[in-house]
Write a protein that holds these residues in place. Structure first.
Motif, PDB file in Angstrom:
ATOM      1  N   ILE A   1      -2.519   0.787   1.616  1.00 34.69           N
ATOM      2  CA  ILE A   1      -1.778   1.014   0.378  1.00 34.69           C
ATOM      3  C   ILE A   1      -2.127  -0.060  -0.644  1.00 34.69           C
ATOM      4  CG2 ILE A   1       0.152   1.999   1.672  1.00 34.69           C
ATOM      5  CD1 ILE A   1       1.652  -0.702   0.698  1.00 34.69           C
ATOM      6  N   GLU A   2      -1.650   0.121  -1.867  1.00 35.61           N
ATOM      7  CA  GLU A   2      -1.702  -0.926  -2.882  1.00 35.61           C
ATOM      8  C   GLU A   2      -0.290  -1.455  -3.078  1.00 35.61           C
ATOM      9  OE1 GLU A   2      -2.782  -1.572  -7.654  1.00 35.61           O
ATOM     10  OE2 GLU A   2      -3.088   0.375  -6.698  1.00 35.61           O
ATOM     11  N   GLY A   3      -0.128  -2.753  -3.202  1.00 37.91           N
ATOM     12  CA  GLY A   3       1.193  -3.344  -3.373  1.00 37.91           C
ATOM     13  C   GLY A   3       1.284  -4.193  -4.628  1.00 37.91           C
ATOM     14  N   LYS A   4       2.427  -4.112  -5.297  1.00 37.25           N
ATOM     15  CA  LYS A   4       2.697  -4.927  -6.474  1.00 37.25           C
ATOM     16  C   LYS A   4       4.131  -5.428  -6.409  1.00 37.25           C
ATOM     17  CE  LYS A   4      -0.412  -2.676  -9.825  1.00 37.25           C
ATOM     18  NZ  LYS A   4      -0.482  -2.068 -11.184  1.00 37.25           N
ATOM     19  N   TYR A   5       4.419  -6.498  -7.142  1.00 40.66           N
ATOM     20  CA  TYR A   5       5.808  -6.934  -7.226  1.00 40.66           C
ATOM     21  C   TYR A   5       6.118  -7.462  -8.625  1.00 40.66           C
ATOM     22  CZ  TYR A   5       4.156 -11.793  -6.746  1.00 40.66           C
ATOM     23  OH  TYR A   5       3.515 -13.003  -6.937  1.00 40.66           O
ATOM     24  N   LEU A   6       7.394  -7.414  -8.955  1.00 45.41           N
ATOM     25  CA  LEU A   6       7.936  -8.050 -10.154  1.00 45.41           C
ATOM     26  C   LEU A   6       9.095  -8.923  -9.723  1.00 45.41           C
ATOM     27  CD1 LEU A   6       7.986  -5.091 -12.725  1.00 45.41           C
ATOM     28  CD2 LEU A   6       6.498  -7.106 -12.801  1.00 45.41           C
ATOM     29  N   GLU A   7       9.142 -10.142 -10.226  1.00 45.88           N
ATOM     30  CA  GLU A   7      10.224 -11.054  -9.881  1.00 45.88           C
ATOM     31  C   GLU A   7      11.352 -10.956 -10.907  1.00 45.88           C
ATOM     32  OE1 GLU A   7       8.694 -14.808  -7.539  1.00 45.88           O
ATOM     33  OE2 GLU A   7       7.661 -14.680  -9.459  1.00 45.88           O
TER      34      GLU A   7
ATOM     35  N   PRO B   1      -1.666   5.104  -2.104  1.00 45.28           N
ATOM     36  CA  PRO B   1      -0.233   4.976  -2.378  1.00 45.28           C
ATOM     37  C   PRO B   1       0.087   3.598  -2.966  1.00 45.28           C
ATOM     38  CG  PRO B   1      -0.607   5.887  -0.183  1.00 45.28           C
ATOM     39  CD  PRO B   1      -1.933   5.424  -0.688  1.00 45.28           C
ATOM     40  N   LEU B   2       0.920   3.591  -3.986  1.00 45.90           N
ATOM     41  CA  LEU B   2       1.315   2.359  -4.655  1.00 45.90           C
ATOM     42  C   LEU B   2       2.775   2.042  -4.311  1.00 45.90           C
ATOM     43  CD1 LEU B   2       0.929   0.027  -6.654  1.00 45.90           C
ATOM     44  CD2 LEU B   2       1.454   1.646  -8.505  1.00 45.90           C
ATOM     45  N   VAL B   3       2.988   0.913  -3.655  1.00 41.69           N
ATOM     46  CA  VAL B   3       4.333   0.472  -3.278  1.00 41.69           C
ATOM     47  C   VAL B   3       4.676  -0.773  -4.088  1.00 41.69           C
ATOM     48  CG1 VAL B   3       5.829  -0.295  -1.405  1.00 41.69           C
ATOM     49  CG2 VAL B   3       4.058   1.426  -0.966  1.00 41.69           C
ATOM     50  N   CYS B   4       5.818  -0.731  -4.749  1.00 43.68           N
ATOM     51  CA  CYS B   4       6.179  -1.776  -5.711  1.00 43.68           C
ATOM     52  C   CYS B   4       7.513  -2.415  -5.331  1.00 43.68           C
ATOM     53  CB  CYS B   4       6.289  -1.170  -7.115  1.00 43.68           C
ATOM     54  SG  CYS B   4       4.819  -0.254  -7.620  1.00 43.68           S
ATOM     55  N   GLN B   5       7.540  -3.726  -5.265  1.00 41.98           N
ATOM     56  CA  GLN B   5       8.764  -4.454  -4.904  1.00 41.98           C
ATOM     57  C   GLN B   5       9.349  -5.184  -6.102  1.00 41.98           C
ATOM     58  OE1 GLN B   5       8.791  -6.840  -1.292  1.00 41.98           O
ATOM     59  NE2 GLN B   5      10.064  -8.399  -2.255  1.00 41.98           N
ATOM     60  N   ILE B   6      10.662  -5.111  -6.215  1.00 36.52           N
ATOM     61  CA  ILE B   6      11.401  -5.892  -7.215  1.00 36.52           C
ATOM     62  C   ILE B   6      12.265  -6.884  -6.462  1.00 36.52           C
ATOM     63  CG2 ILE B   6      13.103  -5.813  -9.059  1.00 36.52           C
ATOM     64  CD1 ILE B   6      12.145  -2.935  -9.616  1.00 36.52           C
ATOM     65  N   THR B   7      12.050  -8.164  -6.718  1.00 35.07           N
ATOM     66  CA  THR B   7      12.775  -9.191  -5.984  1.00 35.07           C
ATOM     67  C   THR B   7      14.167  -9.417  -6.563  1.00 35.07           C
ATOM     68  OG1 THR B   7      12.218 -11.142  -7.316  1.00 35.07           O
ATOM     69  CG2 THR B   7      10.576 -10.402  -5.709  1.00 35.07           C
TER      70      THR B   7
END
Length: 399
Positions: free
Chosen positions: A120-126, A87-93
Protein backbone atom coordinates in the motif's frame (compact mmCIF):
# COMPACT_ATOMS: atom_id res chain seq x y z
CA UNK A 1 18.30 8.51 -39.07
CA UNK A 2 16.15 5.90 -37.33
CA UNK A 3 14.03 4.96 -40.35
CA UNK A 4 15.76 1.59 -40.65
CA UNK A 5 14.64 0.58 -37.14
CA UNK A 6 11.19 2.23 -37.03
CA UNK A 7 8.52 -0.39 -37.62
CA UNK A 8 5.63 2.10 -37.51
CA UNK A 9 4.34 5.04 -35.45
CA UNK A 10 1.09 5.83 -33.62
CA UNK A 11 0.25 9.31 -34.82
CA UNK A 12 -1.79 12.14 -33.33
CA UNK A 13 -2.59 14.31 -36.35
CA UNK A 14 -2.94 17.69 -34.62
CA UNK A 15 -2.50 19.39 -38.00
CA UNK A 16 -5.84 17.98 -39.13
CA UNK A 17 -7.73 18.99 -35.98
CA UNK A 18 -6.12 22.43 -35.91
CA UNK A 19 -7.10 22.96 -39.57
CA UNK A 20 -10.67 21.89 -38.67
CA UNK A 21 -10.90 24.55 -35.95
CA UNK A 22 -9.55 27.23 -38.32
CA UNK A 23 -12.19 26.32 -40.90
CA UNK A 24 -14.92 26.71 -38.23
CA UNK A 25 -13.69 30.23 -37.46
CA UNK A 26 -13.77 31.18 -41.16
CA UNK A 27 -17.19 29.72 -41.88
CA UNK A 28 -18.75 31.05 -38.63
CA UNK A 29 -19.48 27.64 -37.10
CA UNK A 30 -16.90 27.94 -34.31
CA UNK A 31 -18.16 27.03 -30.83
CA UNK A 32 -16.75 25.97 -27.49
CA UNK A 33 -16.23 22.30 -26.72
CA UNK A 34 -13.88 19.63 -28.01
CA UNK A 35 -12.64 18.41 -31.33
CA UNK A 36 -11.75 14.76 -30.99
CA UNK A 37 -9.32 13.08 -33.30
CA UNK A 38 -10.19 9.46 -34.13
CA UNK A 39 -9.38 6.83 -36.73
CA UNK A 40 -12.68 7.72 -38.42
CA UNK A 41 -11.76 11.39 -39.03
CA UNK A 42 -8.02 10.76 -39.50
CA UNK A 43 -7.24 12.56 -36.25
CA UNK A 44 -5.19 9.52 -35.18
CA UNK A 45 -3.56 6.93 -37.38
CA UNK A 46 -0.95 4.22 -37.62
CA UNK A 47 1.92 5.14 -39.93
CA UNK A 48 3.00 3.09 -42.99
CA UNK A 49 5.71 0.53 -42.41
CA UNK A 50 7.85 2.13 -45.15
CA UNK A 51 11.09 0.21 -45.64
CA UNK A 52 10.15 -2.47 -43.09
CA UNK A 53 6.92 -3.57 -44.78
CA UNK A 54 8.57 -6.86 -45.70
CA UNK A 55 8.66 -7.78 -42.00
CA UNK A 56 4.86 -8.01 -41.82
CA UNK A 57 3.09 -10.89 -43.60
CA UNK A 58 0.27 -9.87 -45.93
CA UNK A 59 -2.19 -11.81 -43.74
CA UNK A 60 -1.22 -9.79 -40.64
CA UNK A 61 -1.42 -6.48 -42.54
CA UNK A 62 -4.91 -7.44 -43.75
CA UNK A 63 -5.99 -8.27 -40.17
CA UNK A 64 -4.79 -4.85 -38.97
CA UNK A 65 -6.78 -3.15 -41.74
CA UNK A 66 -9.86 -5.18 -40.82
CA UNK A 67 -9.49 -4.19 -37.13
CA UNK A 68 -9.22 -0.54 -38.19
CA UNK A 69 -12.44 -0.83 -40.17
CA UNK A 70 -14.23 -2.46 -37.20
CA UNK A 71 -13.08 0.29 -34.81
CA UNK A 72 -14.29 2.98 -37.22
CA UNK A 73 -17.63 1.17 -37.67
CA UNK A 74 -18.03 0.80 -33.90
CA UNK A 75 -18.24 -2.97 -34.09
CA UNK A 76 -15.03 -3.56 -32.11
CA UNK A 77 -14.54 -2.54 -28.50
CA UNK A 78 -10.91 -1.84 -27.70
CA UNK A 79 -9.71 -4.01 -24.86
CA UNK A 80 -9.12 -1.93 -21.77
CA UNK A 81 -6.62 -3.42 -19.36
CA UNK A 82 -7.57 -2.35 -15.86
CA UNK A 83 -4.79 -0.65 -13.96
CA UNK A 84 -4.67 -1.71 -10.34
CA UNK A 85 -4.24 1.38 -8.22
CA UNK A 86 -2.11 1.17 -5.09
CA UNK A 87 -4.39 1.49 -2.04
CA UNK A 88 -3.77 4.74 -0.18
CA UNK A 89 -4.08 4.61 3.62
CA UNK A 90 -3.95 7.93 5.45
CA UNK A 91 -3.48 8.52 9.18
CA UNK A 92 -4.45 11.59 11.18
CA UNK A 93 -2.66 11.79 14.50
CA UNK A 94 -3.85 13.11 17.82
CA UNK A 95 -1.97 16.08 19.26
CA UNK A 96 0.82 13.80 20.50
CA UNK A 97 2.25 13.61 16.96
CA UNK A 98 3.46 10.74 14.80
CA UNK A 99 6.63 10.17 16.88
CA UNK A 100 4.90 10.12 20.27
CA UNK A 101 6.45 6.70 21.08
CA UNK A 102 2.91 5.74 21.98
CA UNK A 103 -0.37 5.07 20.23
CA UNK A 104 0.09 7.41 17.25
CA UNK A 105 3.44 5.81 16.47
CA UNK A 106 2.09 2.28 17.01
CA UNK A 107 -0.88 2.84 14.68
CA UNK A 108 1.52 4.28 12.09
CA UNK A 109 3.62 1.11 12.43
CA UNK A 110 0.55 -0.82 11.31
CA UNK A 111 0.48 1.29 8.14
CA UNK A 112 4.22 1.00 7.48
CA UNK A 113 3.98 -2.76 8.02
CA UNK A 114 1.18 -2.82 5.43
CA UNK A 115 3.41 -0.85 3.05
CA UNK A 116 6.07 -3.54 3.32
CA UNK A 117 3.79 -6.58 3.35
CA UNK A 118 0.80 -5.50 1.25
CA UNK A 119 2.27 -2.86 -1.05
CA UNK A 120 0.00 0.00 0.00
CA UNK A 121 0.90 3.68 0.04
CA UNK A 122 0.79 5.44 3.41
CA UNK A 123 0.53 9.10 4.38
CA UNK A 124 -0.08 11.00 7.59
CA UNK A 125 -1.06 14.45 8.81
CA UNK A 126 -0.23 15.59 12.32
CA UNK A 127 -2.79 17.45 14.41
CA UNK A 128 -1.05 20.12 16.45
CA UNK A 129 -4.33 21.13 18.12
CA UNK A 130 -7.93 19.97 18.24
CA UNK A 131 -8.87 22.57 15.61
CA UNK A 132 -6.71 20.64 13.09
CA UNK A 133 -8.91 17.53 13.13
CA UNK A 134 -11.58 18.75 10.71
CA UNK A 135 -9.02 20.39 8.42
CA UNK A 136 -6.93 17.22 8.21
CA UNK A 137 -9.97 15.03 7.64
CA UNK A 138 -11.15 17.23 4.79
CA UNK A 139 -7.68 17.19 3.24
CA UNK A 140 -7.58 13.40 3.13
CA UNK A 141 -11.18 13.13 1.93
CA UNK A 142 -10.25 15.39 -0.99
CA UNK A 143 -7.20 13.21 -1.65
CA UNK A 144 -9.52 10.20 -1.99
CA UNK A 145 -7.72 7.97 0.48
CA UNK A 146 -8.95 4.37 0.42
CA UNK A 147 -8.89 4.31 4.22
CA UNK A 148 -8.54 7.17 6.69
CA UNK A 149 -7.23 6.12 10.11
CA UNK A 150 -7.86 8.60 12.91
CA UNK A 151 -6.23 8.22 16.30
CA UNK A 152 -7.57 8.92 19.73
CA UNK A 153 -10.70 9.57 21.76
CA UNK A 154 -10.58 13.32 21.16
CA UNK A 155 -10.99 13.01 17.38
CA UNK A 156 -14.11 10.87 17.78
CA UNK A 157 -16.70 13.58 17.11
CA UNK A 158 -14.85 14.97 14.08
CA UNK A 159 -14.47 11.48 12.61
CA UNK A 160 -18.18 10.76 13.09
CA UNK A 161 -19.16 14.00 11.34
CA UNK A 162 -16.80 13.33 8.42
CA UNK A 163 -17.94 9.72 8.05
CA UNK A 164 -21.63 10.61 8.03
CA UNK A 165 -21.04 13.40 5.50
CA UNK A 166 -18.98 11.07 3.27
CA UNK A 167 -20.61 7.62 3.38
CA UNK A 168 -18.47 6.32 0.50
CA UNK A 169 -15.21 6.98 2.36
CA UNK A 170 -13.87 4.27 4.68
CA UNK A 171 -12.62 5.25 8.14
CA UNK A 172 -11.08 3.48 11.09
CA UNK A 173 -10.61 5.14 14.46
CA UNK A 174 -8.15 3.95 17.09
CA UNK A 175 -9.36 3.95 20.69
CA UNK A 176 -12.99 4.70 19.90
CA UNK A 177 -16.20 3.01 18.89
CA UNK A 178 -19.68 4.25 18.03
CA UNK A 179 -23.01 3.06 19.36
CA UNK A 180 -24.87 2.59 17.14
CA UNK A 181 -22.15 1.62 14.68
CA UNK A 182 -21.50 3.75 11.59
CA UNK A 183 -21.52 1.71 8.38
CA UNK A 184 -18.26 3.16 7.00
CA UNK A 185 -16.26 3.27 10.26
CA UNK A 186 -14.40 0.43 11.98
CA UNK A 187 -13.54 1.29 15.56
CA UNK A 188 -10.44 -0.18 17.18
CA UNK A 189 -10.88 -0.69 20.91
CA UNK A 190 -8.72 -2.45 23.42
CA UNK A 191 -9.37 -4.30 26.65
CA UNK A 192 -6.28 -2.72 28.16
CA UNK A 193 -7.55 -3.36 31.67
CA UNK A 194 -6.69 -7.03 31.08
CA UNK A 195 -2.98 -6.32 30.59
CA UNK A 196 -3.00 -3.49 33.16
CA UNK A 197 -4.41 -5.93 35.74
CA UNK A 198 -1.30 -8.08 35.25
CA UNK A 199 0.89 -4.97 35.56
CA UNK A 200 -0.81 -4.03 38.83
CA UNK A 201 -0.27 -7.51 40.24
CA UNK A 202 3.38 -7.35 39.18
CA UNK A 203 3.86 -3.89 40.71
CA UNK A 204 2.35 -5.03 44.01
CA UNK A 205 4.72 -7.98 44.06
CA UNK A 206 7.82 -5.91 43.29
CA UNK A 207 7.31 -2.72 45.35
CA UNK A 208 9.63 -2.23 48.31
CA UNK A 209 7.71 0.67 49.86
CA UNK A 210 4.25 -0.90 49.64
CA UNK A 211 3.08 2.11 47.60
CA UNK A 212 2.56 2.34 43.84
CA UNK A 213 1.08 5.15 41.78
CA UNK A 214 -0.57 6.08 38.52
CA UNK A 215 -1.88 9.17 36.77
CA UNK A 216 -3.72 9.84 33.52
CA UNK A 217 -3.63 12.43 30.76
CA UNK A 218 -7.35 13.18 30.76
CA UNK A 219 -10.27 11.55 32.63
CA UNK A 220 -11.58 9.74 29.54
CA UNK A 221 -12.50 6.04 29.22
CA UNK A 222 -9.50 5.06 27.10
CA UNK A 223 -7.23 6.37 29.87
CA UNK A 224 -9.10 5.28 32.98
CA UNK A 225 -9.46 1.70 31.69
CA UNK A 226 -5.68 1.31 32.23
CA UNK A 227 -5.96 2.77 35.71
CA UNK A 228 -8.91 0.53 36.58
CA UNK A 229 -7.01 -2.60 35.59
CA UNK A 230 -3.88 -1.50 37.43
CA UNK A 231 -5.81 -0.76 40.63
CA UNK A 232 -7.66 -4.09 40.49
CA UNK A 233 -4.45 -6.01 39.84
CA UNK A 234 -2.96 -4.54 43.02
CA UNK A 235 -6.16 -5.37 44.88
CA UNK A 236 -5.96 -8.96 43.62
CA UNK A 237 -2.40 -9.26 44.92
CA UNK A 238 -3.49 -7.92 48.30
CA UNK A 239 -6.34 -10.43 48.38
CA UNK A 240 -4.10 -13.38 47.51
CA UNK A 241 -1.12 -12.42 49.70
CA UNK A 242 -2.85 -10.69 52.59
CA UNK A 243 -0.84 -7.52 51.99
CA UNK A 244 -1.88 -3.87 51.92
CA UNK A 245 -0.12 -2.32 48.93
CA UNK A 246 -1.52 1.17 48.36
CA UNK A 247 -2.38 2.74 44.99
CA UNK A 248 -1.94 6.50 44.70
CA UNK A 249 -3.57 8.53 41.93
CA UNK A 250 -6.64 6.42 41.24
CA UNK A 251 -9.53 4.64 42.89
CA UNK A 252 -12.36 3.40 40.63
CA UNK A 253 -14.78 4.05 43.48
CA UNK A 254 -13.77 7.73 43.65
CA UNK A 255 -12.95 8.82 40.07
CA UNK A 256 -13.32 12.52 40.84
CA UNK A 257 -10.23 12.35 43.05
CA UNK A 258 -8.07 10.79 40.32
CA UNK A 259 -4.72 12.31 39.36
CA UNK A 260 -4.49 13.76 35.83
CA UNK A 261 -2.04 15.94 33.93
CA UNK A 262 -4.91 17.33 31.79
CA UNK A 263 -2.56 17.10 28.83
CA UNK A 264 -0.98 14.54 26.52
CA UNK A 265 2.06 16.61 25.60
CA UNK A 266 3.16 18.66 28.65
CA UNK A 267 6.17 16.63 29.79
CA UNK A 268 6.97 19.09 32.57
CA UNK A 269 3.60 18.27 34.12
CA UNK A 270 4.44 14.58 33.95
CA UNK A 271 7.74 15.29 35.67
CA UNK A 272 5.98 17.15 38.47
CA UNK A 273 3.31 14.47 39.02
CA UNK A 274 5.88 11.69 39.17
CA UNK A 275 7.91 13.61 41.76
CA UNK A 276 4.76 14.19 43.80
CA UNK A 277 3.93 10.46 43.76
CA UNK A 278 7.51 9.54 44.72
CA UNK A 279 7.38 12.10 47.53
CA UNK A 280 4.37 10.16 48.85
CA UNK A 281 6.31 6.90 48.76
CA UNK A 282 5.47 5.40 45.38
CA UNK A 283 8.35 3.39 43.95
CA UNK A 284 6.51 2.11 40.86
CA UNK A 285 4.53 4.55 38.68
CA UNK A 286 2.34 3.99 35.61
CA UNK A 287 1.67 7.22 33.68
CA UNK A 288 -1.21 6.89 31.20
CA UNK A 289 -0.68 10.13 29.31
CA UNK A 290 1.21 9.55 26.08
CA UNK A 291 4.35 11.72 25.77
CA UNK A 292 3.61 13.28 29.19
CA UNK A 293 4.84 9.97 30.56
CA UNK A 294 8.33 10.73 29.25
CA UNK A 295 8.46 13.60 31.71
CA UNK A 296 7.61 11.15 34.46
CA UNK A 297 10.33 8.80 33.22
CA UNK A 298 12.90 11.60 33.41
CA UNK A 299 11.90 12.36 36.99
CA UNK A 300 12.11 8.70 37.99
CA UNK A 301 15.52 8.28 36.40
CA UNK A 302 16.76 11.44 38.10
CA UNK A 303 15.65 10.24 41.53
CA UNK A 304 16.93 6.71 40.96
CA UNK A 305 14.67 5.11 43.56
CA UNK A 306 11.60 4.05 41.54
CA UNK A 307 10.53 2.23 38.41
CA UNK A 308 8.20 3.00 35.53
CA UNK A 309 5.44 1.02 33.84
CA UNK A 310 5.01 2.21 30.26
CA UNK A 311 1.77 2.18 28.28
CA UNK A 312 0.68 1.62 24.67
CA UNK A 313 4.08 0.35 23.45
CA UNK A 314 7.08 -1.39 25.01
CA UNK A 315 8.90 1.60 26.46
CA UNK A 316 12.08 -0.38 27.00
CA UNK A 317 12.30 -0.54 23.20
CA UNK A 318 10.65 2.71 22.08
CA UNK A 319 12.42 4.82 24.73
CA UNK A 320 15.62 2.84 25.34
CA UNK A 321 17.11 5.71 27.34
CA UNK A 322 14.66 4.66 30.07
CA UNK A 323 15.05 0.89 29.69
CA UNK A 324 16.95 0.66 32.98
CA UNK A 325 13.94 2.01 34.92
CA UNK A 326 11.10 0.44 32.86
CA UNK A 327 9.74 -2.53 34.77
CA UNK A 328 7.28 -3.47 32.03
CA UNK A 329 4.69 -1.87 29.74
CA UNK A 330 0.97 -2.33 29.17
CA UNK A 331 0.81 -2.58 25.40
CA UNK A 332 -2.04 -1.76 23.04
CA UNK A 333 -0.97 -3.36 19.79
CA UNK A 334 -2.68 -0.90 17.44
CA UNK A 335 -0.30 -1.96 14.68
CA UNK A 336 -1.96 -5.38 14.59
CA UNK A 337 -5.53 -4.07 14.60
CA UNK A 338 -4.73 -1.33 12.06
CA UNK A 339 -3.19 -3.94 9.77
CA UNK A 340 -6.32 -6.07 10.19
CA UNK A 341 -8.54 -3.20 9.05
CA UNK A 342 -6.27 -2.41 6.06
CA UNK A 343 -6.47 -6.06 4.96
CA UNK A 344 -10.27 -5.86 5.10
CA UNK A 345 -10.22 -2.84 2.78
CA UNK A 346 -7.98 -4.64 0.30
CA UNK A 347 -9.93 -7.92 0.27
CA UNK A 348 -13.33 -6.23 0.22
CA UNK A 349 -14.55 -7.42 3.63
CA UNK A 350 -14.45 -4.00 5.32
CA UNK A 351 -17.51 -3.19 7.39
CA UNK A 352 -18.58 -0.83 10.13
CA UNK A 353 -18.34 -2.00 13.72
CA UNK A 354 -15.39 -2.73 15.98
CA UNK A 355 -12.16 -4.66 16.13
CA UNK A 356 -11.40 -5.51 19.77
CA UNK A 357 -7.86 -6.15 21.00
CA UNK A 358 -7.63 -8.55 23.96
CA UNK A 359 -5.09 -10.77 25.70
CA UNK A 360 -6.63 -13.69 23.82
CA UNK A 361 -5.97 -12.26 20.33
CA UNK A 362 -2.72 -10.47 21.25
CA UNK A 363 -4.34 -7.07 20.78
CA UNK A 364 -3.11 -6.17 24.27
CA UNK A 365 -0.15 -7.60 26.16
CA UNK A 366 2.23 -7.14 29.06
CA UNK A 367 5.74 -6.43 27.78
CA UNK A 368 8.75 -8.50 28.89
CA UNK A 369 10.67 -7.26 31.91
CA UNK A 370 13.86 -7.27 29.83
CA UNK A 371 16.85 -6.30 32.02
CA UNK A 372 14.72 -5.97 35.16
CA UNK A 373 13.43 -9.54 35.29
CA UNK A 374 15.54 -10.16 38.38
CA UNK A 375 13.25 -7.80 40.31
CA UNK A 376 10.40 -10.33 40.08
CA UNK A 377 10.62 -13.78 41.63
CA UNK A 378 10.00 -16.86 39.53
CA UNK A 379 6.95 -17.53 41.70
CA UNK A 380 5.51 -14.07 40.97
CA UNK A 381 6.06 -14.42 37.23
CA UNK A 382 4.38 -17.85 37.26
CA UNK A 383 1.38 -16.38 39.11
CA UNK A 384 1.07 -13.65 36.46
CA UNK A 385 1.15 -16.23 33.66
CA UNK A 386 -1.63 -18.15 35.42
CA UNK A 387 -3.69 -14.98 35.86
CA UNK A 388 -3.25 -14.28 32.14
CA UNK A 389 -4.44 -17.80 31.29
CA UNK A 390 -7.45 -17.41 33.60
CA UNK A 391 -8.43 -14.08 32.00
CA UNK A 392 -8.17 -15.58 28.51
CA UNK A 393 -10.19 -18.63 29.57
CA UNK A 394 -12.89 -16.42 31.08
CA UNK A 395 -12.26 -17.76 34.59
CA UNK A 396 -11.20 -14.35 35.91
CA UNK A 397 -12.98 -11.06 35.20
CA UNK A 398 -11.11 -7.77 35.51
CA UNK A 399 -14.23 -5.64 35.15
Amino acid sequence: EYADITLTSVMKLMDATTFQVIESVIDGSFKGGDVIGTLANNGVSIAPLHELESMVPAELAAEVEALKAEIIAGSFAEAVVPVEETPLVCQITDTGGIDDKSFNATAWKGITDAQEQLGIEGKYLESKEVADYEKNLNAFIEEECDLIVTVGFLIGDATKAAAEANPDVKFSIVDYNYDPAIANVTGQIFETDEAAFLAGYLAAGVTKTGVVGTFGGLPIPTVTIFMDGFYKGVAKYNEVKGTDVQVLGWDPAAPDSGLFSMSFDDQQKGNELAKSLMDEGADIIMPVAGPVGLGAAAAIKERGNAYLIGVDSDWALTSPEYADITLTSVMKLMDATTMQVIKSVIDGTFQGGVVVGTLANNGVALAPLHNLESLASAELLAEIEQLKADIIAGKLSVK
